[in-house]
Design a protein around this motif. Sequence first.
Motif, PDB file in Angstrom:
ATOM      1  N   ASP A 110       0.816  -1.220   0.000  1.00 47.51           N
ATOM      2  CA  ASP A 110       0.000   0.000   0.000  1.00 47.51           C
ATOM      3  C   ASP A 110       0.849   1.268   0.000  1.00 47.51           C
ATOM      4  OD1 ASP A 110      -2.357  -1.380  -0.154  1.00 47.51           O
ATOM      5  OD2 ASP A 110      -2.980  -1.005   1.918  1.00 47.51           O
ATOM      6  N   ARG A 144       0.514   4.024  -2.767  1.00 47.50           N
ATOM      7  CA  ARG A 144       0.182   5.400  -2.384  1.00 47.50           C
ATOM      8  C   ARG A 144       1.184   6.385  -2.991  1.00 47.50           C
ATOM      9  NH1 ARG A 144      -2.662   8.282   1.342  1.00 47.50           N
ATOM     10  NH2 ARG A 144      -1.623  10.054   2.293  1.00 47.50           N
ATOM     11  N   ARG A 191      -7.455  -0.760  -5.935  1.00 46.10           N
ATOM     12  CA  ARG A 191      -6.541  -0.306  -4.877  1.00 46.10           C
ATOM     13  C   ARG A 191      -6.553   1.217  -4.781  1.00 46.10           C
ATOM     14  NH1 ARG A 191      -0.674  -2.671  -3.951  1.00 46.10           N
ATOM     15  NH2 ARG A 191      -1.841  -4.152  -2.726  1.00 46.10           N
ATOM     16  N   LEU A 193      -7.361   3.191  -1.325  1.00 43.52           N
ATOM     17  CA  LEU A 193      -6.460   4.147  -0.681  1.00 43.52           C
ATOM     18  C   LEU A 193      -7.029   5.571  -0.695  1.00 43.52           C
ATOM     19  CD1 LEU A 193      -3.099   2.834  -2.162  1.00 43.52           C
ATOM     20  CD2 LEU A 193      -3.901   2.593   0.205  1.00 43.52           C
TER      21      LEU A 193
END
Length: 181
Positions: A3, A7, A41, A45
Amino acid sequence: MDDEEARTRLLDAAEALFYADGIQAVGMDRIRTESGVPLKRLYRLFPAKESLVTAYLQRRDRRWTNSLRDAVADAPDPVAAVFDWLAAWFSEPDFRGCAFLNAFGELGTGPQAVLDVVRRHKAELRALLGELAGPGEDALADQLMILVEGATVVAALDPGPEPAHRAGAAAALLIRSRAGR
């Protein structure tokens, strides 16, 4: 890809695209494509574009403000160093003005989270200029803020160091006039 990497890739893509093309012109699918992060994803996020825009501006604020603070930290004339730093920034090949003013210009008073980041950024810049102006010099700090912001807007229309040099010369005149009061 974990992640944190996702990000970072999303924020890198968002920053490049939003700054170059504008927030409203860039869709989430384009950010997904540019970042290589799957759409599922991306939305996990950053559940909404507003959250991505807010995170992009927050990260840019930290980097921009830290860079400016570093530039003035040990400078013999910190106010002049502000305008030297601006001249270098205005000369960067991808300079497109102030990301915060650009965001405000596009989005106006909404969404609130984005507006909050823009206002905090400008308040932090004003606070730094207040530190450089010195205690009891609020009027000078306000004038320096107007010179910084004005130079940035002029440079967005005509990139290059000259707006910063002209604003720096005006700042030097202001400081000299205050010293002679």
